[in-house]
Each structure stands twice: as structure tokens, then as C-alpha cells.
Scaffold this motif. Structure first.
Motif, PDB file in Angstrom:
ATOM      1  N   ASP A  70       0.861  -1.183   0.000  1.00 59.61           N
ATOM      2  CA  ASP A  70       0.000   0.000   0.000  1.00 59.61           C
ATOM      3  C   ASP A  70       0.897   1.233   0.000  1.00 59.61           C
ATOM      4  O   ASP A  70       1.602   1.462   0.962  1.00 59.61           O
ATOM      5  CB  ASP A  70      -0.883  -0.023   1.245  1.00 59.61           C
ATOM      6  N   PRO A  71       0.947   1.990  -1.112  1.00 57.25           N
ATOM      7  CA  PRO A  71       0.072   1.962  -2.286  1.00 57.25           C
ATOM      8  C   PRO A  71       0.495   0.887  -3.287  1.00 57.25           C
ATOM      9  O   PRO A  71       1.637   0.442  -3.288  1.00 57.25           O
ATOM     10  CB  PRO A  71       0.269   3.350  -2.886  1.00 57.25           C
ATOM     11  N   ARG A 119      -2.754  -5.092   4.474  1.00 58.45           N
ATOM     12  CA  ARG A 119      -1.982  -4.118   3.708  1.00 58.45           C
ATOM     13  C   ARG A 119      -0.610  -3.881   4.345  1.00 58.45           C
ATOM     14  O   ARG A 119      -0.482  -3.804   5.573  1.00 58.45           O
ATOM     15  CB  ARG A 119      -2.752  -2.808   3.598  1.00 58.45           C
ATOM     16  N   TRP A 128       4.930  10.379  -8.078  1.00 61.59           N
ATOM     17  CA  TRP A 128       4.087  10.289  -6.889  1.00 61.59           C
ATOM     18  C   TRP A 128       4.239  11.617  -6.155  1.00 61.59           C
ATOM     19  O   TRP A 128       5.224  11.863  -5.474  1.00 61.59           O
ATOM     20  CB  TRP A 128       4.559   9.106  -6.045  1.00 61.59           C
ATOM     21  N   ASP A 171      -4.633   3.273   1.310  1.00 63.48           N
ATOM     22  CA  ASP A 171      -4.770   4.299   2.348  1.00 63.48           C
ATOM     23  C   ASP A 171      -3.555   5.218   2.438  1.00 63.48           C
ATOM     24  O   ASP A 171      -3.687   6.393   2.782  1.00 63.48           O
ATOM     25  CB  ASP A 171      -5.020   3.644   3.705  1.00 63.48           C
ATOM     26  N   THR A 172      -2.352   4.697   2.164  1.00 58.72           N
ATOM     27  CA  THR A 172      -1.175   5.556   2.228  1.00 58.72           C
ATOM     28  C   THR A 172      -1.128   6.550   1.070  1.00 58.72           C
ATOM     29  O   THR A 172      -0.252   7.408   1.041  1.00 58.72           O
ATOM     30  CB  THR A 172       0.118   4.717   2.223  1.00 58.72           C
ATOM     31  N   TYR A 203      10.249   2.519   0.249  1.00 58.26           N
ATOM     32  CA  TYR A 203       9.042   1.953  -0.379  1.00 58.26           C
ATOM     33  C   TYR A 203       9.124   0.426  -0.488  1.00 58.26           C
ATOM     34  O   TYR A 203       8.638  -0.163  -1.456  1.00 58.26           O
ATOM     35  CB  TYR A 203       8.781   2.601  -1.740  1.00 58.26           C
ATOM     36  N   ARG A 232       6.591   3.136   2.735  1.00 59.07           N
ATOM     37  CA  ARG A 232       6.896   4.501   3.138  1.00 59.07           C
ATOM     38  C   ARG A 232       8.294   4.899   2.673  1.00 59.07           C
ATOM     39  O   ARG A 232       9.175   4.058   2.500  1.00 59.07           O
ATOM     40  CB  ARG A 232       6.790   4.636   4.656  1.00 59.07           C
ATOM     41  N   LYS A 233       8.468   6.184   2.495  1.00 61.97           N
ATOM     42  CA  LYS A 233       9.736   6.707   1.999  1.00 61.97           C
ATOM     43  C   LYS A 233      10.893   6.304   2.897  1.00 61.97           C
ATOM     44  O   LYS A 233      11.977   5.947   2.408  1.00 61.97           O
ATOM     45  CB  LYS A 233       9.656   8.231   1.886  1.00 61.97           C
ATOM     46  N   THR A 274       5.161   4.626  -7.076  1.00 58.37           N
ATOM     47  CA  THR A 274       6.262   5.451  -6.577  1.00 58.37           C
ATOM     48  C   THR A 274       7.496   5.440  -7.475  1.00 58.37           C
ATOM     49  O   THR A 274       8.346   6.323  -7.352  1.00 58.37           O
ATOM     50  CB  THR A 274       6.691   4.996  -5.175  1.00 58.37           C
ATOM     51  N   PRO A 321       2.187  -1.163   4.444  1.00 51.07           N
ATOM     52  CA  PRO A 321       2.481   0.231   4.086  1.00 51.07           C
ATOM     53  C   PRO A 321       3.880   0.370   3.471  1.00 51.07           C
ATOM     54  O   PRO A 321       4.853  -0.184   3.989  1.00 51.07           O
ATOM     55  CB  PRO A 321       2.396   0.964   5.428  1.00 51.07           C
ATOM     56  N   HIS A 365      -3.366   8.768   0.672  1.00 53.14           N
ATOM     57  CA  HIS A 365      -3.876  10.050   1.160  1.00 53.14           C
ATOM     58  C   HIS A 365      -2.754  11.081   1.073  1.00 53.14           C
ATOM     59  O   HIS A 365      -1.638  10.850   1.519  1.00 53.14           O
ATOM     60  CB  HIS A 365      -4.344   9.929   2.614  1.00 53.14           C
TER      61      HIS A 365
END
Length: 426
Positions: free
Chosen positions: A154-155, A173, A358, A390-391, A182, A177-178, A209, A175, A393
């Protein structure tokens, strides 16, 4: 209300959907609802984009489409000619083998050996697909059921979720993240989830991403899958579209990968053949065999004419400069956009591959609101990040598939909109 064959039918509809219809016959009326799986399926981000684009064009707006990933370039002329030649052979209008024609499967195996150094058995480890979306759906419908769990980044591409949902599975899911580059944190998955997990979806270069995965992560994934008896479905849609000299590997290059998973490749983006619906899956022969069994029940074999075009794409086009030119075109667009974002001080990560940007949205506006404003005020179509999980957003996805001049104009509009939204109110 209308009458059909003695039955009175009245639709119960919203603006874009029809949830039920009323059937009346011989005095008996029954309200017929659609399946709950369809009713509770999340809205399809790409269908909504298509509807909004069509509506805007009907109003006479000039639309810059950076929302859908539909390459503006033409397919290679040789591929088109191969399609034309094959269409004149009468045998190619017959039903096709479920696995695909021998010549296409053999060429896929040849390409994997040359491109990735991976040996593929064309008879047991290849399955042709009507686009990779079909394969992503089918892996869920083949291996997931109620109480099973699908592990989904996610995403990510929405089809991972939608296929698992339609199979009746639960979704867990992961997540991206940076701060973790990712990559999903597989060590954070609870044990009670792992006991029910059946399929892990992965995709690098990553949509949306543009991140790529290092070799050590791939090796960890294989160990993880073996330890927990999980199938890895690796979506390698963008292996041929990388930047700055990066070269994307195949998941199957890594030792033990074929023991736990399969890989999907599509001709849609690399060869500008998105509407042709040409793709394939390769890998573990037992998983491939199960997909073939399911395909034989749910679908039919792919039109042989398109498979012959695929032979030409892999054999005659891939070794030429065509893909290098594709990569150069996308990199020009990426660099233009990153330079413009840097000029306004807007933090956008530099993608290593794929065909997307992104982009964070201005503070105080949702991704849906910002996307709507861009379309209404500038004619710029983008994908709201929430459509990818959801990530998403606080993000929008920019597709780089439109023509260069249109893309530049769209980025200029986007930067103007960001600056306007970021201005303090008085």
C-alpha cells in the motif's frame, strides 16, 4: 418502467450504477439486487478517471491526460505488420490453446534466457494472459478463499486488492513509506496473519512510486515465502522502463524464486500495446499449471494473431533501439517535472523506473479535492492517490504517458496550482 415479455422491469439506479431492478410478472414483484461482492467493491479509480475525462471532453474542455497510463506512442511498425500477416492465415482464427501457441511460449523462454539469464520451460512454466490484469485476478481466484489472507503493498495497483476481494479473502496491507525506501516491512506482519497468508503481491519498479528493490530484499522475500508457505506474485510490468542506467531484474533471477512464485510481464507500456491485452506469466510450474486449469474454465485462449505479434516484439523489436528511445522519452519527462518541482521547492521523490510521479498534495486539501480542482480549472487529469491504498492520502499519481509537449504543459499547470494552494490566506 418498461415491459419485457409480460414482465414489468423498473431499474433502481444512481447516477452511474444500477444497484437493483424490480421484476413484476403475474402480480408477483421481486426486487433483484446485484451481488454483495459488486456492491461493496471499492470504486475503481481508473473507471472514474475515464468517466471524468469523457464528461469534461463532452463539455468541450481540452484535457491533458496524466491520469491513465495509456501510452501516446505508436506500437512498433513491425509488430503491426506481424499482426496483419498473421490475420490472413485462416488457422489463426481458430480457438487457441489455453497455454498459448508454441511459438509464442518458446519466444518468451528465449527472451528470459537472453534478458535475465533465467531458464524457462516453455511447456510447463509459461502461461499467456489477456493482459497482466487477468493474471493478477486469476492468481487470487485460483489460490485464495474465505479466511485466507492476501498480503498487498500500500500503495499499489488496485487489481491486487480487487482480485483478492472477489476471491473472498481478507486483505492485509503492507504500508510502503519513503523512510523504508518503499519496501514492505515483512518482519512487522503479525504471526496470526502469517498463518493465514497465501499470496504476497510485489511490483518493482513500483507503481506508483517508481521505487526499485535491492537484491537483498528479493532474497529476504524468498526466505520469507519459503518459511511461511506463501506464493509470491511478482508484477514486473516495468522491467524495461528504467532510468539513469538502472536495469531491473527478474524476480526469477534469484536462487529459490521459482520454488515460491511466478512473475508477470505485459507488453502494454514497454511496447505501446496497452489495448492489445498481451501479457504472460512465468515461473513455478505447479502455480502456472493451476492458472492454466482456471483459465480453461473461466476464459478462452488468446487470439493467435496477437501472440504472433508478441513473437515479433520480443524477437525483432526488443534487441533494437526502440526500448532505449522509450526510456529516453520517459526520462526527459521525468527530469522536466523534477526540475520544475525543485524550482518551487516541492518535495517529489526521483523515480528509478516505471512511468509515474508520486506527488504530494498541498496541505489542507485531500487528493480527491486537488485532483478535481486540477481537472476543473486546468483540464489536467491526474489519479488521486487514495485509489492506490490508504497511504495514498495526500498524494496524486502523475502518468508520463502523454505527449511531451502536453506533459510539460500539464506539469506547468500543476506547479501553478501547488503554488496557489500553498499561499497563506489573509
Amino acid at each position: 418502467m418498461r415491459i419485457l415479455g409480460g414482465r414489468i422491469i423498473q431499474r433502481v439506479c444512481t447516477e452511474n450504477t444500477c444497484d437493483a431492478f424490480l421484476m413484476c410478472s403475474r402480480g408477483l414483484c421481486v426486487l433483484m439486487f446485484k451481488s454483495s461482492k459488486i456492491e461493496y467493491l471499492p470504486p475503481n479509480v481508473f473507471r472514474r478517471l475515464e468517466e471524468r475525462k469523457n464528461h469534461a471532453r463532452q463539455q468541450g474542455k481540452d484535457i491533458i491526460d496524466c491520469g491513465t497510463a495509456n501510452p501516446s506512442g505508436a506500437p512498433p511498425a513491425e509488430v503491426v505488420w506481424a499482426l496483419q500477416r498473421a490475420s490472413q492465415v485462416s488457422e489463426n482464427s481458430h480457438y487457441a490453446p489455453t497455454r498459448g501457441i508454441n511459438e509464442f511460449r518458446q519466444e518468451i523462454a528465449n527472451w528470459y534466457r537472453v534478458r535475465f539469464g533465467v531458464d524457462i520451460d516453455p511447456d510447463t512454466e509459461v502461461h499467456t494472459l489477456l493482459g497482466s490484469k487477468e493474471g493478477l485476478f486469476d492468481i487470487s481466484l485460483t489460490y485464495l478463499g474465505q479466511r485466507d489472507v492476501a498480503l498487498i503493498p500500500d500503495p499499489s495497483f488496485p487489481t491486487y486488492h480487487d482480485g483478492a476481494y472477489m476471491a473472498g479473502a481478507d486483505i492485509y496491507r503492507l504500508p510502503l513509506r519513503k523512510e523504508n525506501h518503499y519496501l514492505p516491512r515483512l518482519d512487522n506482519i503479525p504471526l496470526f496473519i502469517l498463518k493465514r497468508a497465501r499470496v504476497l503481491f510485489l511490483n518493482y519498479p513500483h507503481n506508483p512510486t517508481g521505487a526499485m528493490a535491492p537484491p537483498e530484499f528479493m532474497r529476504d522475500v524468498i526466505s520469507f515465502a519459503k518459511e511461511h508457505d506463501i506464493i509470491v506474485c511478482y508484477d514486473n510490468a516495468f522491467s524495461e522502463l528504467t532510468f539513469d542506467g538502472n536495469k531491473a531484474p527478474s524476480f526469477l533471477e534469484y536462487e529459490g524464486a521459482k520454488d515460491v512464485g511466478i512473475e508477470l510481464f505485459t507488453f502494454s507500456k514497454a511496447f505501446n500495446m496497452s489495448g492489445w491485452r498481451l501479457a504472460f506469466a512465468v515461473g513455478n510450474r505447479h502455480i502456472i499449471g493451476s492458472l492454466v486449469e482456471f483459465h480453461a474454465e473461466a476464459h478462452t485462449g488468446m487470439f493467435p494473431v496477437i501472440q504472433w505479434a508478441g513473437v515479433t516484439a520480443l524477437k525483432d523489436i526488443w534487441p533494437t533501439s526502440f526500448l532505449a528511445e522509450q526510456r529516453a522519452d520517459y526520462q526527459r519527462k521525468r527530469d522536466y517535472a523534477l526540475n520544475k518541482f525543485a524550482q518551487i521547492g516541492w518535495p517529489v521523490d526521483k523515480p528509478a523506473g516505471a512511468i509515474y510521479l508520486w506527488v504530494p498534495t498541498p496541505h489542507g486539501t485531500t487528493c480527491e479535492e486537488f485532483a478535481d480542482m486540477l481537472l476543473d480549472n486546468y483540464g489536467l487529469l491526474v489519479a488521486p492517490g487514495i485509489g492506490f491504498g490508504d497511504t495514498g492520502h495526500g498524494f496524486i499519481r502523475i502518468s508520463m504517458t502523454c505527449k511531451l509537449e502536453d506533459f510539460k504543459r500539464g506539469i506547468d499547470y500543476l506547479c501553478d496550482a501547488i503554488q496557489m494552494a500553498a499561499k497563506p490566506t489573509t
